[in-house]
Scaffold this active site. Structure first.
Site, PDB file in Angstrom:
ATOM      1  N   TYR A  75       0.833  -1.213   0.000  1.00 63.89           N
ATOM      2  CA  TYR A  75       0.000   0.000   0.000  1.00 63.89           C
ATOM      3  C   TYR A  75       0.864   1.258   0.000  1.00 63.89           C
ATOM      4  O   TYR A  75       0.557   2.244  -0.662  1.00 63.89           O
ATOM      5  CB  TYR A  75      -0.959  -0.007   1.204  1.00 63.89           C
ATOM      6  CG  TYR A  75      -1.724   1.288   1.323  1.00 63.89           C
ATOM      7  CD1 TYR A  75      -2.578   1.699   0.304  1.00 63.89           C
ATOM      8  CD2 TYR A  75      -1.554   2.129   2.416  1.00 63.89           C
ATOM      9  CE1 TYR A  75      -3.255   2.901   0.374  1.00 63.89           C
ATOM     10  CE2 TYR A  75      -2.227   3.338   2.505  1.00 63.89           C
ATOM     11  CZ  TYR A  75      -3.074   3.718   1.483  1.00 63.89           C
ATOM     12  OH  TYR A  75      -3.721   4.927   1.549  1.00 63.89           O
ATOM     13  N   PRO A 129       0.947  14.640   4.062  1.00 63.39           N
ATOM     14  CA  PRO A 129      -0.139  13.822   4.620  1.00 63.39           C
ATOM     15  C   PRO A 129      -0.146  12.441   3.983  1.00 63.39           C
ATOM     16  O   PRO A 129      -0.151  12.323   2.753  1.00 63.39           O
ATOM     17  CB  PRO A 129      -1.391  14.604   4.213  1.00 63.39           C
ATOM     18  CG  PRO A 129      -0.985  15.343   2.964  1.00 63.39           C
ATOM     19  CD  PRO A 129       0.473  15.664   3.129  1.00 63.39           C
ATOM     20  N   ALA A 131      -2.086   8.493   4.547  1.00 61.58           N
ATOM     21  CA  ALA A 131      -3.214   7.888   5.246  1.00 61.58           C
ATOM     22  C   ALA A 131      -2.780   6.735   6.165  1.00 61.58           C
ATOM     23  O   ALA A 131      -1.682   6.180   6.027  1.00 61.58           O
ATOM     24  CB  ALA A 131      -4.210   7.355   4.216  1.00 61.58           C
ATOM     25  N   SER A 159      -3.322  13.503   7.397  1.00 68.30           N
ATOM     26  CA  SER A 159      -4.300  13.081   6.389  1.00 68.30           C
ATOM     27  C   SER A 159      -5.692  13.009   7.006  1.00 68.30           C
ATOM     28  O   SER A 159      -5.861  12.635   8.166  1.00 68.30           O
ATOM     29  CB  SER A 159      -3.922  11.694   5.847  1.00 68.30           C
ATOM     30  OG  SER A 159      -5.018  11.126   5.168  1.00 68.30           O
ATOM     31  N   TYR A 183      -9.883  15.765   1.544  1.00 71.42           N
ATOM     32  CA  TYR A 183     -10.327  15.433   0.183  1.00 71.42           C
ATOM     33  C   TYR A 183     -11.732  15.996   0.006  1.00 71.42           C
ATOM     34  O   TYR A 183     -12.588  15.794   0.890  1.00 71.42           O
ATOM     35  CB  TYR A 183     -10.402  13.919  -0.016  1.00 71.42           C
ATOM     36  CG  TYR A 183      -9.081  13.234  -0.229  1.00 71.42           C
ATOM     37  CD1 TYR A 183      -8.300  13.516  -1.341  1.00 71.42           C
ATOM     38  CD2 TYR A 183      -8.634  12.275   0.670  1.00 71.42           C
ATOM     39  CE1 TYR A 183      -7.090  12.870  -1.551  1.00 71.42           C
ATOM     40  CE2 TYR A 183      -7.414  11.617   0.471  1.00 71.42           C
ATOM     41  CZ  TYR A 183      -6.656  11.928  -0.654  1.00 71.42           C
ATOM     42  OH  TYR A 183      -5.460  11.286  -0.846  1.00 71.42           O
ATOM     43  N   THR A 209      -6.635  18.449  -1.258  1.00 75.44           N
ATOM     44  CA  THR A 209      -5.972  17.637  -2.287  1.00 75.44           C
ATOM     45  C   THR A 209      -6.908  17.474  -3.476  1.00 75.44           C
ATOM     46  O   THR A 209      -8.024  16.969  -3.328  1.00 75.44           O
ATOM     47  CB  THR A 209      -5.594  16.259  -1.715  1.00 75.44           C
ATOM     48  OG1 THR A 209      -4.784  16.473  -0.555  1.00 75.44           O
ATOM     49  CG2 THR A 209      -4.833  15.418  -2.724  1.00 75.44           C
ATOM     50  N   LYS A 278      -3.261  21.106  -3.135  1.00 73.46           N
ATOM     51  CA  LYS A 278      -2.236  20.078  -3.385  1.00 73.46           C
ATOM     52  C   LYS A 278      -2.615  19.241  -4.604  1.00 73.46           C
ATOM     53  O   LYS A 278      -3.751  18.770  -4.704  1.00 73.46           O
ATOM     54  CB  LYS A 278      -2.135  19.175  -2.156  1.00 73.46           C
ATOM     55  CG  LYS A 278      -1.214  17.962  -2.295  1.00 73.46           C
ATOM     56  CD  LYS A 278      -1.021  17.298  -0.945  1.00 73.46           C
ATOM     57  CE  LYS A 278      -0.105  16.101  -0.991  1.00 73.46           C
ATOM     58  NZ  LYS A 278      -0.744  14.887  -1.475  1.00 73.46           N
ATOM     59  N   HIS A 302       1.113  13.157  -6.111  1.00 74.52           N
ATOM     60  CA  HIS A 302       0.708  12.162  -5.123  1.00 74.52           C
ATOM     61  C   HIS A 302       1.720  11.006  -5.077  1.00 74.52           C
ATOM     62  O   HIS A 302       1.357   9.850  -4.840  1.00 74.52           O
ATOM     63  CB  HIS A 302      -0.687  11.631  -5.466  1.00 74.52           C
ATOM     64  CG  HIS A 302      -1.604  11.460  -4.297  1.00 74.52           C
ATOM     65  ND1 HIS A 302      -2.583  12.352  -3.964  1.00 74.52           N
ATOM     66  CD2 HIS A 302      -1.691  10.475  -3.363  1.00 74.52           C
ATOM     67  CE1 HIS A 302      -3.241  11.921  -2.899  1.00 74.52           C
ATOM     68  NE2 HIS A 302      -2.714  10.785  -2.512  1.00 74.52           N
TER      69      HIS A 302
HETATM   70  C1  FNR Z   1      -0.229   9.395   0.254  1.00 72.54           C
HETATM   71  N1  FNR Z   1      -0.534  10.703  -0.109  1.00 72.54           N
HETATM   72  C2  FNR Z   1      -1.660  11.296   0.393  1.00 72.54           C
HETATM   73  N2  FNR Z   1      -1.939  12.594   0.074  1.00 72.54           N
HETATM   74  C3  FNR Z   1      -3.017  13.212   0.578  1.00 72.54           C
HETATM   75  O1  FNR Z   1      -3.247  14.384   0.274  1.00 72.54           O
HETATM   76  N3  FNR Z   1      -3.869  12.525   1.427  1.00 72.54           N
HETATM   77  C4  FNR Z   1      -3.648  11.239   1.787  1.00 72.54           C
HETATM   78  O2  FNR Z   1      -4.422  10.655   2.544  1.00 72.54           O
HETATM   79  C5  FNR Z   1      -2.522  10.584   1.233  1.00 72.54           C
HETATM   80  N4  FNR Z   1      -2.275   9.277   1.531  1.00 72.54           N
HETATM   81  C6  FNR Z   1      -1.131   8.672   1.078  1.00 72.54           C
HETATM   82  C7  FNR Z   1      -0.836   7.369   1.445  1.00 72.54           C
HETATM   83  C8  FNR Z   1       0.334   6.774   1.021  1.00 72.54           C
HETATM   84  C9  FNR Z   1       0.648   5.370   1.422  1.00 72.54           C
HETATM   85  C10 FNR Z   1       1.252   7.500   0.225  1.00 72.54           C
HETATM   86  C11 FNR Z   1       2.564   6.899  -0.217  1.00 72.54           C
HETATM   87  C12 FNR Z   1       0.965   8.792  -0.148  1.00 72.54           C
HETATM   88  C13 FNR Z   1       0.393  11.474  -0.978  1.00 72.54           C
HETATM   89  C14 FNR Z   1       1.430  12.223  -0.170  1.00 72.54           C
HETATM   90  O3  FNR Z   1       0.875  13.304   0.520  1.00 72.54           O
HETATM   91  C15 FNR Z   1       2.534  12.780  -1.053  1.00 72.54           C
HETATM   92  O4  FNR Z   1       1.987  13.584  -2.056  1.00 72.54           O
HETATM   93  C16 FNR Z   1       3.390  11.695  -1.697  1.00 72.54           C
HETATM   94  O5  FNR Z   1       3.624  10.642  -0.809  1.00 72.54           O
HETATM   95  C17 FNR Z   1       4.721  12.288  -2.138  1.00 72.54           C
HETATM   96  O6  FNR Z   1       5.497  11.366  -2.808  1.00 72.54           O
HETATM   97  P1  FNR Z   1       6.616  10.483  -2.087  1.00 72.54           P
HETATM   98  O7  FNR Z   1       7.365  11.380  -1.133  1.00 72.54           O
HETATM   99  O8  FNR Z   1       5.902   9.397  -1.377  1.00 72.54           O
HETATM  100  O9  FNR Z   1       7.434   9.993  -3.215  1.00 72.54           O
END
Ligand code: FNR
Length: 407
Positions: A75, A129, A131, A159, A183, A209, A278, A302
């Site tokens: 995940y 953020p 999750a 998140s 969201y 987001t 975002k 993301h």
């Molecule tokens: C996320 N991201 C994310 N973004 C957001 O706005 N709300 C969320 O709930 C989540 N959940 C989430 C879960 C997981 C497992 C990941 C990997 C990412 C996106 C996050 O905020 C961010 O944009 C990215 O993770 C940036 O990329 P890198 O640093 O993971 O490469």
């Protein structure tokens, strides 16, 4: 000897056949060797590294991998579709070179402090953020927030899909700064409720987001590890269902494919502090976001989870910075794993850099202490990159310190 006894000699029963077979195996030199010596050659020996041995963010990932069930790892690790954008986010950093144009300076002279929308930051680094942290480690979001605060008061964005309610996370780390991520929810009364919960808990800044509208992680738990059940929301129904109906049968997520700028106007009125948008990848969208009330924009795809075959964020950053033209801060994320990556994004015009997956590696590997160490490693790597490039202040990390060769 009776007749039946004679028949046992020439025609053994199943029981005697098994007994003779067992005797043969017990006497075999192969079995004796296996029982008495280490069957594995030394080269197969595996040892999990300790927290004290972590040197770069990449050291944390295998520890995380070993700590959790595969579905939890998947995940976090994977991206949308064929994962082209996930890979490209990383590749893009290889296409930017740091130029040692100025004389290097000692790390002790570097001060990378700044202010972002009223928050003082020692380093231009934020926790993105992400999750559901409970499956990663029992310290979950509270541990991540404590880690961020302990690492020179790093700002964390929680998140909306947090495992622990914001009302419990926000007070857990006094002195820290926690913002909330949201969201869009189509029903405005519900949106108001969620935003109020964040704001009443003390989250001043709100990140809305706008990407992640139709993503599908082919390689995550949603299919492989849950036995092939595609858990996509029913089109427009908003309800998770094990038996998708309508377009959801083809993995189209009806829950989010309705966003409009008018909606942003409506939520802008509900947000008392700064609004950050975002998921911006286009200069025109950046301008529209500002017109519709954004106090900062976040260039993000993301982490390659939103739309496959989109561009890497690093490639689109310069044109977005140019379109924003200093009117609001520009934050950046997706693919950041090293301090040098952060340096490159800053040099291309970002005012701050957010870290997603990597913070999860730290938490999942060693809980709160791991997440703190991970953030500190990135901070110190950034200082090191700035020192090598001869930049003592954030303002000196500009386009003259790099050369880009985007493919
Ligand atoms: C996320 N991201 C994310 N973004 C957001 O706005 N709300 C969320 O709930 C989540 N959940 C989430 C879960 C997981 C497992 C990941 C990997 C990412 C996106 C996050 O905020 C961010 O944009 C990215 O993770 C940036 O990329 P890198 O640093 O993971 O490469």
């Amino acid at each position: 000897m009776t007749e039946i006894e004679r028949s046992w000699l020439t025609n053994p029963s199943r029981r005697t056949a098994l007994a003779r077979m067992a005797a043969l195996m017990a006497a075999s030199p192969i079995a004796a060797a296996a029982a008495q010596t280490d069957p594995r050659p030394l080269s197969e020996h595996r040892r999990a590294l300790s927290l004290a041995e972590m040197q770069t963010s990449f050291d944390f990932e295998p520890v995380f991998f070993g700590n959790v069930p595969l579905s939890v790892y998947d995940y976090t690790a994977h991206g949308d579709g064929s994962e082209f954008t996930l890979r490209r986010n990383r590749q893009a950093f290889d296409w930017v070179e740091i130029m040692p144009r100025r004389a290097a300076v000692p790390a002790s002279r570097i001060d990378l402090s700044s202010e972002l929308l009223g928050v003082k930051m020692k380093f231009p680094i934020l926790v993105a953020p992400t999750a559901a942290m409970r499956p990663l480690h029992p310290d979950e979001e509270i541990g991540m927030f404590k880690a961020a605060t302990a690492a020179s008061n790093t700002l964390m964005i929680l998140s909306v899909n947090t495992s622990r309610p914001v009302t419990e996370v926000a007070p857990a780390s006094p002195g820290g700064t926690l913002w909330g991520q949201f969201y869009p929810i189509e029903a405005l009364a519900s949106a108001q409720r969620v935003l109020d919960t964040f704001q009443n808990a003390g989250c001043h800044g709100i990140v809305v987001t706008v990407d992640q509208q139709a993503s599908y992680y082919e390689r995550t738990a949603q299919d492989r590890n849950f036995g092939g059940v595609v858990r996509t929301r029913g089109a427009g129904s908003g309800a998770a269902s094990a038996e998708p109906v309508g377009s959801a049968r083809y993995r189209i997520n009806g829950g989010r494919l309705w966003y409009t700028w008018q909606y942003i106007d409506a939520v802008r009125k509900m947000i008392k502090g700064p609004l950050l948008i975002k998921g911006i990848l286009d200069p025109e969208d950046a301008k529209l976001a500002i017109e519709h009330g954004a106090d900062a924009i976040i260039v993000s795809n993301h982490g390659g989870r939103s739309m496959d075959y989109g561009p890497s964020t690093l490639e689109v950053l310069p044109e977005i910075v140019a379109a924003v033209n200093g009117r609001v801060p520009v934050l950046f994320d997706s693919g950041v794993r090293r301090g040098a990556d952060i340096f490159k994004a800053l040099a291309l015009g970002a005012n701050g850099v957010m870290i997603g997956r990597t913070t999860r590696w730290g938490l999942a590997a060693f809980g709160t202490a791991g997440a703190q160490r991970l953030i500190e490693i990135l901070q110190q790597e950034l200082v090191q990159a700035a020192a090598a490039a001869g930049c003592t202040r954030l303002s000196e990390i500009d386009a003259t310190t790099i050369k880009t060769r985007f493919a």
